[in-house]
Design a protein around this motif. Structure first.
Motif, PDB file in Angstrom:
ATOM      1  N   TRP A   8       0.801  -1.218   0.000  1.00  0.00           N
ATOM      2  CA  TRP A   8       0.000   0.000   0.000  1.00  0.00           C
ATOM      3  C   TRP A   8       0.835   1.268   0.000  1.00  0.00           C
ATOM      4  O   TRP A   8       0.417   2.287  -0.529  1.00  0.00           O
ATOM      5  N   LYS A   9       2.015   1.221   0.648  1.00  0.00           N
ATOM      6  CA  LYS A   9       2.756   2.476   0.804  1.00  0.00           C
ATOM      7  C   LYS A   9       3.900   2.617  -0.193  1.00  0.00           C
ATOM      8  O   LYS A   9       4.419   3.703  -0.367  1.00  0.00           O
ATOM      9  N   VAL A  10       4.308   1.527  -0.813  1.00  0.00           N
ATOM     10  CA  VAL A  10       5.409   1.634  -1.774  1.00  0.00           C
ATOM     11  C   VAL A  10       4.919   1.367  -3.196  1.00  0.00           C
ATOM     12  O   VAL A  10       4.985   2.232  -4.055  1.00  0.00           O
ATOM     13  N   LEU A  11       4.386   0.152  -3.407  1.00  0.00           N
ATOM     14  CA  LEU A  11       4.075  -0.234  -4.784  1.00  0.00           C
ATOM     15  C   LEU A  11       2.909   0.559  -5.362  1.00  0.00           C
ATOM     16  O   LEU A  11       2.959   0.962  -6.523  1.00  0.00           O
ATOM     17  N   LEU A  12       1.855   0.783  -4.559  1.00  0.00           N
ATOM     18  CA  LEU A  12       0.676   1.465  -5.106  1.00  0.00           C
ATOM     19  C   LEU A  12       0.993   2.911  -5.498  1.00  0.00           C
ATOM     20  O   LEU A  12       0.724   3.301  -6.645  1.00  0.00           O
ATOM     21  N   PRO A  13       1.599   3.745  -4.594  1.00  0.00           N
ATOM     22  CA  PRO A  13       1.951   5.108  -5.023  1.00  0.00           C
ATOM     23  C   PRO A  13       2.919   5.108  -6.204  1.00  0.00           C
ATOM     24  O   PRO A  13       2.771   5.915  -7.132  1.00  0.00           O
TER      25      PRO A  13
END
Lengths: 371, 165
Positions: free
Chosen positions: A349-354
């Protein structure tokens, strides 16, 4: 040879034959993906790996298959019988259906034959892979065991989280190629590998795909040190074999999609049969001293047969690329330790999605600026 | 062929819909709903709405129903007890279902079928391109407003869940 596709009767014959071939080839190839994995991991861990059954362990998977099919299929008490049986069936069904739209074509007489050439190919793949969650969730829920249930719940959360970055990682490809049809993406600019244009997408896709197929280091749904076997703890015999088969078919499918989308699929230098045999011999000699002989050896034999049968090279290049990505998966599994659950969610959620959203925006801006 | 596929899909739809209401086991109801969604998506495909078909499967069967399943699995296998029902529920159900059926019949009588617009390109109808064209030209503002609404809902949900802690 005329194009059999345009004939309404032969069209059906071709599709049915292609499906049967795919079913047969896929199931046996999957067994050898398992074998490749065991041999490669054996090498990485400096042990022989399977080498007793048949020449260089080549028959190990056949024996394992017979063992799993003939084993007693034990059903525990108080399971929800309908969902308990439905779960592995859904797993295999979803894994096989994915392959229907992958442009895994046979080039024959200058015409390529594939099962389905649809306008929304990649969306169909996403839709079918969404069904995998049901297999794992229902397997975990119906087993009446807390380990299975926890594995199922974890997997539902994990698959939903990583599905988004998986989908978004391919959006730049749609923007660049302007199509969702896998055949168009594969043949973009004459089979130019899109990894050169969108390397970040490839990395995000590869990581998310590992999570989507529940492979190490993201194999939390079946973390054996915490959950025994996760969602398939209570499955044995043929039903377990179905889950197992589905897992490896999914890995192969994911590698095939990566090949088609990022590596240009079956594109590669066209070889005449002399060069062909030379290359096959070189691979064979190179592999003779390593223990990767059986899986790759099968490939070499297959390519020699293709060369003489007049079948074209795309299938060979396709298989080579798929094997390369499969090797990366196996390499990852044997190298990286399993992530903790909160780290897994943070990465998703915090690395790949952004990162994938930024990738989409950046690609769109560049494409607009260039046109 | 088309009629046959339609009949199969419609049968699945109706059987699933009946299953949702009649199953006492919550997980069976959810699975029936999944069957309805999948059958519905095949009906979309028959109307050559390919994109809607894929989105229907991805969003409804792939995400929404999985969340339903997730919550039910989290709560454990709870069966609906007959004692928790209202005493006059049967009578009420008959009245509501009857009036709804009447409404549907009345509506179906008023349906007017029309020929496709002049100049409509039927070969690209329902494809990704035509839907994208519509979304980003004619329906741009409603589309963006809807996504804003969804964003507000998501932010609201996160706010509510944080305050409880």
């Amino acid at each position: 040879m005329t194009n059999l596709y345009n004939d309404p009767f032969w069209h059906w014959i071709v599709v049915v034959v292609a499906m049967m071939l795919l079913l047969f080839v896929l199931v046996s190839a999957t067994a050898y993906v398992v074998f490749l994995e065991r041999v490669v991991i054996g090498h990485i861990q400096r042990r022989p790996g399977p080498n007793r059954v048949g020449p260089r362990g080549f028959l190990q998977m056949a024996v394992d298959g017979i063992k799993l099919v003939t084993k007693e299929s034990f059903i525990p008490h108080n399971v929800d019988l309908f969902t308990y049986i439905a779960a592995p069936s859904i797993a295999v069904l979803a894994a096989l259906l994915t392959w229907s739209v992958i442009p895994f074509a046979i080039w024959f007489g200058g015409v390529s034959y594939w099962i389905a050439n649809v306008n929304i190919g990649i969306l169909v793949i996403f839709a079918i892979s969404a069904m995998n969650v049901y297999a794992i969730m229902l397997g975990g829920y119906s087993s009446n065991s807390k380990y299975s249930l926890l594995g199922g719940l974890r997997s539902a959360a994990q698959l939903i989280s990583y599905e988004m970055s998986l989908g978004l990682s391919l959006v730049p490809i749609f923007i660049i190629t302007g199509s969702l049809r896998l055949q168009t993406i594969e043949g973009w600019h004459g089979g130019l590998p899109l990894i050169l244009v969108a390397p970040l997408s490839f990395v995000i896709y590869l990581i998310s795909a590992v999570a989507e197929t529940n492979r190490a280091p993201f194999d939390l749904p079946e973390a054996e040190s915490e959950l025994v076997g996760g969602y398939h703890t209570e499955y044995s015999g043929f039903k377990f074999a179905m889950f197992y088969l589905a897992e490896y078919m999914n890995i192969t499918a994911v590698s095939a999609i990566a090949t088609v989308v990022f590596l240009g699929g079956g594109s590669g230098p066209v070889l005449n049969w002399v060069l062909w045999l030379l290359i096959a011999a070189a691979i064979f000699l190179l592999l003779l001293w390593s223990r990767f002989v059986p899986p790759f050896g099968a490939l070499v034999v297959a390519s020699i047969v293709f060369a003489f049968a007049g079948l074209d090279t795309p299938l060979f290049w396709f298989l080579i690329k798929v094997l390369a990505i499969l090797f990366i998966y196996i390499w990852l599994r044997s190298t990286l330790p399993r992530l903790r659950y909160d780290m897994l969610m943070q990465l998703g959620w915090k690395v790949l999605l952004p990162l994938s959203i930024l990738n989409v925006i950046a690609t769109a801006l560049v494409v607009v600026a260039l046109t | 062929m088309a009629t046959f596929i339609f009949l199969v899909a419609a049968a699945f739809c109706i059987a699933g819909a009946i299953g949702i209401v009649l199953f006492r086991d919550a997980i069976r109801s959810v699975l029936s709903l999944v069957a309805v969604m999948l059958a519905l998506s095949s009906l979309y495909l028959m109307l050559s709405a390919q994109f809607i078909f894929a989105v229907q499967v991805i969003v409804y069967s792939g995400a929404v129903m999985v969340l339903f399943l997730f919550v039910i699995a989290l709560m454990g296998p709870v069966r609906e007890q007959p004692s928790t029902r209202l005493r006059f529920q049967g009578l009420l159900a008959v009245i509501v279902a009857g009036s709804f059926a009447g409404l549907v019949v009345a509506m179906l009588g008023g349906v007017r079928y029309r020929a496709p617009d002049k100049g409509a390109v039927l070969s690209t109808f329902g494809s990704v391109e035509s839907i994208a064209y519509g979304l980003f030209t004619t329906y741009l503002y409603p589309f963006e407003l809807t996504s804003l609404l969804l964003l507000v809902a998501a932010v609201g949900a996160i706010y509510m869940s944080r305050r409880e802690r």
